[in-house]
Enzyme design. Structure first.
Site, PDB file in Angstrom:
ATOM      1  N   ASN A  53       0.824  -1.220   0.000  1.00  0.00           N
ATOM      2  CA  ASN A  53       0.000   0.000   0.000  1.00  0.00           C
ATOM      3  C   ASN A  53       0.859   1.271   0.000  1.00  0.00           C
ATOM      4  O   ASN A  53       0.372   2.342   0.312  1.00  0.00           O
ATOM      5  CB  ASN A  53      -0.910   0.008   1.227  1.00  0.00           C
ATOM      6  CG  ASN A  53      -1.813  -1.209   1.255  1.00  0.00           C
ATOM      7  OD1 ASN A  53      -2.365  -1.596   0.235  1.00  0.00           O
ATOM      8  ND2 ASN A  53      -1.936  -1.828   2.417  1.00  0.00           N
ATOM      9  N   HIS A 139     -13.482  -1.696   7.294  1.00  0.00           N
ATOM     10  CA  HIS A 139     -12.290  -2.430   7.749  1.00  0.00           C
ATOM     11  C   HIS A 139     -12.475  -3.019   9.153  1.00  0.00           C
ATOM     12  O   HIS A 139     -13.225  -2.486   9.978  1.00  0.00           O
ATOM     13  CB  HIS A 139     -11.115  -1.442   7.768  1.00  0.00           C
ATOM     14  CG  HIS A 139      -9.797  -2.083   8.013  1.00  0.00           C
ATOM     15  ND1 HIS A 139      -9.152  -2.011   9.224  1.00  0.00           N
ATOM     16  CD2 HIS A 139      -9.000  -2.817   7.192  1.00  0.00           C
ATOM     17  CE1 HIS A 139      -8.002  -2.659   9.136  1.00  0.00           C
ATOM     18  NE2 HIS A 139      -7.884  -3.154   7.918  1.00  0.00           N
ATOM     19  N   GLU A 182     -15.741   3.788   4.761  1.00  0.00           N
ATOM     20  CA  GLU A 182     -14.417   4.087   4.236  1.00  0.00           C
ATOM     21  C   GLU A 182     -14.611   5.055   3.069  1.00  0.00           C
ATOM     22  O   GLU A 182     -15.703   5.123   2.496  1.00  0.00           O
ATOM     23  CB  GLU A 182     -13.728   2.803   3.750  1.00  0.00           C
ATOM     24  CG  GLU A 182     -13.436   1.843   4.882  1.00  0.00           C
ATOM     25  CD  GLU A 182     -12.658   0.605   4.459  1.00  0.00           C
ATOM     26  OE1 GLU A 182     -11.987   0.624   3.420  1.00  0.00           O
ATOM     27  OE2 GLU A 182     -12.728  -0.393   5.203  1.00  0.00           O
ATOM     28  N   SER A 186     -10.973  -0.841   0.995  1.00  0.00           N
ATOM     29  CA  SER A 186      -9.620  -1.406   0.963  1.00  0.00           C
ATOM     30  C   SER A 186      -9.503  -2.662   0.119  1.00  0.00           C
ATOM     31  O   SER A 186      -8.451  -2.918  -0.449  1.00  0.00           O
ATOM     32  CB  SER A 186      -9.150  -1.692   2.383  1.00  0.00           C
ATOM     33  OG  SER A 186     -10.019  -2.611   3.023  1.00  0.00           O
ATOM     34  N   ASP A 211     -13.029   6.600   7.057  1.00  0.00           N
ATOM     35  CA  ASP A 211     -11.666   6.070   7.137  1.00  0.00           C
ATOM     36  C   ASP A 211     -11.055   6.218   5.748  1.00  0.00           C
ATOM     37  O   ASP A 211     -11.482   5.569   4.788  1.00  0.00           O
ATOM     38  CB  ASP A 211     -11.725   4.595   7.559  1.00  0.00           C
ATOM     39  CG  ASP A 211     -10.335   4.008   7.749  1.00  0.00           C
ATOM     40  OD1 ASP A 211      -9.382   4.520   7.138  1.00  0.00           O
ATOM     41  OD2 ASP A 211     -10.203   3.018   8.502  1.00  0.00           O
ATOM     42  N   HIS A 214      -7.037   4.482   2.337  1.00  0.00           N
ATOM     43  CA  HIS A 214      -6.556   4.212   0.974  1.00  0.00           C
ATOM     44  C   HIS A 214      -6.811   5.375   0.016  1.00  0.00           C
ATOM     45  O   HIS A 214      -6.601   5.243  -1.186  1.00  0.00           O
ATOM     46  CB  HIS A 214      -7.207   2.931   0.439  1.00  0.00           C
ATOM     47  CG  HIS A 214      -6.847   1.746   1.268  1.00  0.00           C
ATOM     48  ND1 HIS A 214      -5.694   1.017   1.052  1.00  0.00           N
ATOM     49  CD2 HIS A 214      -7.442   1.207   2.358  1.00  0.00           C
ATOM     50  CE1 HIS A 214      -5.623   0.054   1.962  1.00  0.00           C
ATOM     51  NE2 HIS A 214      -6.664   0.149   2.767  1.00  0.00           N
ATOM     52  N   LYS A 234       0.286   3.848   4.654  1.00  0.00           N
ATOM     53  CA  LYS A 234       0.052   3.472   3.254  1.00  0.00           C
ATOM     54  C   LYS A 234       0.718   4.518   2.354  1.00  0.00           C
ATOM     55  O   LYS A 234       1.928   4.513   2.255  1.00  0.00           O
ATOM     56  CB  LYS A 234      -1.435   3.266   3.033  1.00  0.00           C
ATOM     57  CG  LYS A 234      -1.959   2.185   4.035  1.00  0.00           C
ATOM     58  CD  LYS A 234      -3.330   1.724   3.764  1.00  0.00           C
ATOM     59  CE  LYS A 234      -3.920   0.928   4.924  1.00  0.00           C
ATOM     60  NZ  LYS A 234      -3.208  -0.266   5.308  1.00  0.00           N
TER      61      LYS A 234
HETATM   62  C1  LIG Z   1      -9.446   0.941   5.754  1.00  0.00           C
HETATM   63  C2  LIG Z   1      -8.355   0.676   6.733  1.00  0.00           C
HETATM   64  N1  LIG Z   1      -8.436   1.234   7.950  1.00  0.00           N
HETATM   65  C3  LIG Z   1      -7.481   1.045   8.874  1.00  0.00           C
HETATM   66  C4  LIG Z   1      -6.385   0.251   8.597  1.00  0.00           C
HETATM   67  C5  LIG Z   1      -5.388   0.040   9.679  1.00  0.00           C
HETATM   68  O1  LIG Z   1      -4.334   0.936   9.516  1.00  0.00           O
HETATM   69  P1  LIG Z   1      -2.917   0.581  10.137  1.00  0.00           P
HETATM   70  O2  LIG Z   1      -2.280  -0.404   9.228  1.00  0.00           O
HETATM   71  O3  LIG Z   1      -2.215   1.891  10.202  1.00  0.00           O
HETATM   72  O4  LIG Z   1      -3.171   0.009  11.497  1.00  0.00           O
HETATM   73  C6  LIG Z   1      -6.255  -0.336   7.331  1.00  0.00           C
HETATM   74  C7  LIG Z   1      -5.122  -1.163   6.914  1.00  0.00           C
HETATM   75  O5  LIG Z   1      -4.393  -1.785   7.498  1.00  0.00           O
HETATM   76  C8  LIG Z   1      -7.272  -0.134   6.387  1.00  0.00           C
HETATM   77  O6  LIG Z   1      -7.209  -0.708   5.180  1.00  0.00           O
END
Ligand SMILES: Cc1ncc(COP(=O)(O)O)c(C=O)c1O
Length: 382
Positions: A53, A139, A182, A186, A211, A214, A234
């Protein structure tokens, strides 16, 4: 240690592993060197990764690496304790101010990761007696935050605004309601209808939080949500999470978000890397454009003309079929990991291709040919 307990744990774990294995759901780690020159070496084989990512390639950028080194030399490798306990490294505040400005919101708070930000911020906002209405494809970390909050959770079908609105209308008017989605999904790479969802939230007096893990640096949507969460791991090429929003809520998190209060602050090198990466993200917007253009090129070559982000999923259905396609691509020098249930719904195992500004057109063309071959082999039409 009681040796019987130890044996019990081991025997029960072995049985669980075997059940996962039988269902094709056991996961394994693959030792892999992700090198600073962009190559990925696995089992002695050099591969090109279409599975990370790091959309802008910033984790490998000399300026980002140098910022991490300089901050580490100045402050050390770790941060020592929670930001509340050891004192707040000034890089946190600088990073938070930058994130707030980039998001166009009054303030921002940095957490140890995106997962921790979701797990801390959602319960700081809503609790027992409240309602959370969330997209079914949100997520795992949003689901974790929702469950930790103790609020009643209602999932709506993916991107179905009417269904979200219906659930929000059924809320108890004396409690709070929070709508979660989101911005860029993702595992599917599609976008949420943010304006329509925000209207549904506004009409029912609900709060809305997105969120943008991405989206940052790649997809510039107008986002009306007053609470915008994301990650620095990412496109920002480093590590950590954040949430931006109204000043008092961001302030409240210092006292009420348990994953902030009871977790160690990010290492100084990581904070400095994230800051340097965000600076590059702003000064070189063509990086995001290139990542998106690469994803769209791949999409057009395999018959997907609606690519909206740097993520392009190719569905194979059953887990074993996706795994087989992943192995075929690996043999040809492409690292593309299969994504299986429970990360994605049953029967939708897939290869999730992610595109970076660093990818070359000739590699994308070669990859797309191979992907079409694996689909034909699996009996899946375009
Ligand atoms: C949509 C989404 N939110 C949160 C996360 C978590 O983020 P982090 O990897 O910084 O814990 C991810 C990916 O890992 C994600 O794809």
């Amino acid at each position: 240690m009681n040796s019987k307990d130890f044996l019990d744990i081991d025997a029960i774990s072995a049985a669980r592993l075997s059940r996962l294995q039988d269902r094709g759901l056991r996961r394994f780690l693959s030792p892999t060197d992700r090198l600073v020159d962009g190559r990925v070496i696995r089992a002695g084989q050099s591969m090109i990764s279409f599975s990370d990512n790091d959309y802008l390639g910033l984790s490998l950028h000399p300026k980002v690496i140098d910022a991490a080194i300089q901050a580490t030399l100045q402050y050390g490798a770790g941060s020592g304790a929670s930001r509340l306990v050891t004192g707040d490294n000034p890089l946190n505040e600088t990073l938070e101010a930058k994130l707030a400005r980039m998001k166009g919101l009054p303030a921002a708070r940095v957490f140890g990761s995106g997962y921790l930000a979701n797990a801390g911020a959602i319960p700081a906002l809503v609790g027992a007696g409240d309602l959370i209405v969330m997209d079914e494809l949100c997520h795992a970390s949003m689901h974790a935050g929702a469950r930790l909050s103790g609020a009643r959770i209602q999932s709506f079908s993916h991107n179905d605004v009417a269904s979200a609105s219906q659930y929000l209308q059924e809320r108890d008017a004396t409690s709070h309601a929070l709508l979660l989605t989101e911005t860029v999904f993702s595992m599917d790479g599609d976008l949420a209808p943010l304006d329509e969802l925000a209207t549904a939230a506004r009409e029912t007096g609900a709060w809305m939080m997105t969120d943008d893990a991405h989206g940052l640096g790649i997809v510039a949507q107008n986002n009306p949500a007053p609470l915008q969460l994301g990650t620095l791991s990412k496109a920002a090429g480093a590590y950590g999470g954040y949430i931006a929003g109204p000043t008092n809520f961001i302030d409240l998190l210092i006292s009420r978000a348990r994953t902030f209060v009871y977790a160690t602050g990010l290492p100084p090198g990581v904070l400095a890397a994230a800051l340097a990466a965000l600076t590059l993200m702003e000064s070189e917007p063509e990086l995001g454009r290139r990542s998106l253009a690469n994803a769209r090129l791949f999409g057009s070559l395999i018959g997907q003309d609606n690519v909206q982000s740097a993520i392009v999923p190719v569905l194979y259905g059953e887990a074993e079929v996706a795994m087989r396609a992943s192995t075929t691509l690996a043999q040809q020098g492409f690292l593309v990991t299969a994504i299986r249930p429970p990360t994605v719904p049953e029967g939708t195992a897939r290869l999730r291709f992610t595109f970076s500004a660093r990818h070359k057109e000739e590699d994308i063309r070669r990859l797309s040919k191979l992907v079409l071959e694996t689909l034909a082999e699996a009996g899946i039409g375009k």
